[in-house]
Design an enzyme around this catalytic site. Structure first.
Site, mmCIF file in Angstrom:
data_model
loop_
_atom_site.group_PDB
_atom_site.id
_atom_site.type_symbol
_atom_site.label_atom_id
_atom_site.label_comp_id
_atom_site.label_asym_id
_atom_site.label_seq_id
_atom_site.Cartn_x
_atom_site.Cartn_y
_atom_site.Cartn_z
ATOM 1 N N VAL A 1 0.861 -1.182 0.000
ATOM 2 C CA VAL A 1 0.000 0.000 0.000
ATOM 3 C C VAL A 1 0.903 1.240 0.000
ATOM 4 C CG1 VAL A 1 -1.927 1.193 1.115
ATOM 5 C CG2 VAL A 1 -1.804 -1.297 1.219
ATOM 6 N N CYS A 2 1.166 1.803 1.156
ATOM 7 C CA CYS A 2 1.925 3.062 1.232
ATOM 8 C C CYS A 2 3.365 2.921 0.747
ATOM 9 C CB CYS A 2 1.901 3.602 2.655
ATOM 10 S SG CYS A 2 0.263 4.146 3.175
ATOM 11 N N CYS A 3 4.021 1.833 1.098
ATOM 12 C CA CYS A 3 5.420 1.660 0.683
ATOM 13 C C CYS A 3 5.522 1.577 -0.836
ATOM 14 C CB CYS A 3 6.024 0.424 1.345
ATOM 15 S SG CYS A 3 6.035 0.511 3.146
ATOM 16 N N SER B 1 4.597 5.024 -2.455
ATOM 17 C CA SER B 1 5.697 5.976 -2.314
ATOM 18 C C SER B 1 6.867 5.594 -3.210
ATOM 19 C CB SER B 1 6.155 6.050 -0.853
ATOM 20 O OG SER B 1 5.186 6.688 -0.052
#
Length: 135
Positions: A76-78, A81
């Site tokens: 998700v976020c990793c 980003s």
């Protein structure tokens, strides 16, 4: 953030999950923060989306060209980003054993896709060796 799905009370829980107050006071107490360390707050799934976080500009201003991605949740976020960092022109390395997901198959699928299409995937040991070799 999540208000339209979960309502304002749940949205506030998500918004404040990392604590409130100055960033320096919310960092893990065993982590040494040096005066020259850059501290930014990510307010979206990515730390590199224009207008949501100052990180891309802050890194560029310091002539930093390589980003190491570590954290949760890998897929998700990793991943978001990492992909966005690559799009911004940063050399991007996902640190495989410094990321985590709910399930190993999700974690590994993300690392595989990132390596095949966007950037590099290395272990913490590999990254530390690379840093030592460049010093």
């Amino acid at each position: 953030m999540k208000t339209e799905f979960y309502g304002p009370d749940a949205a506030e829980v998500f918004r404040t999950a990392g604590g409130t107050g100055p960033i320096a006071e919310r960092i893990w107490p065993d982590l040494t923060v040096h005066p020259a360390d850059l501290q930014v707050e990510k307010t979206a799934a990515t730390a590199f989306f224009p207008g949501r976080c100052s990180l891309p500009d802050d890194l560029s201003a310091r002539a930093i060209d390589t980003v190491l991605i570590a954290g949760t949740v890998t897929n998700v976020c990793c991943e978001t980003s990492a992909r966005d960092a690559t799009t911004h022109g940063f050399r991007t390395i996902m640190v495989a054993d410094a990321n985590a997901a709910r399930r190993d198959d999700e974690h590994n699928a993300t690392l595989h896709t990132f390596y095949r299409s966007f950037g590099d995937v290395r272990s913490t040991e590999d990254v530390l060796d690379m840093i030592k070799a460049s010093s």
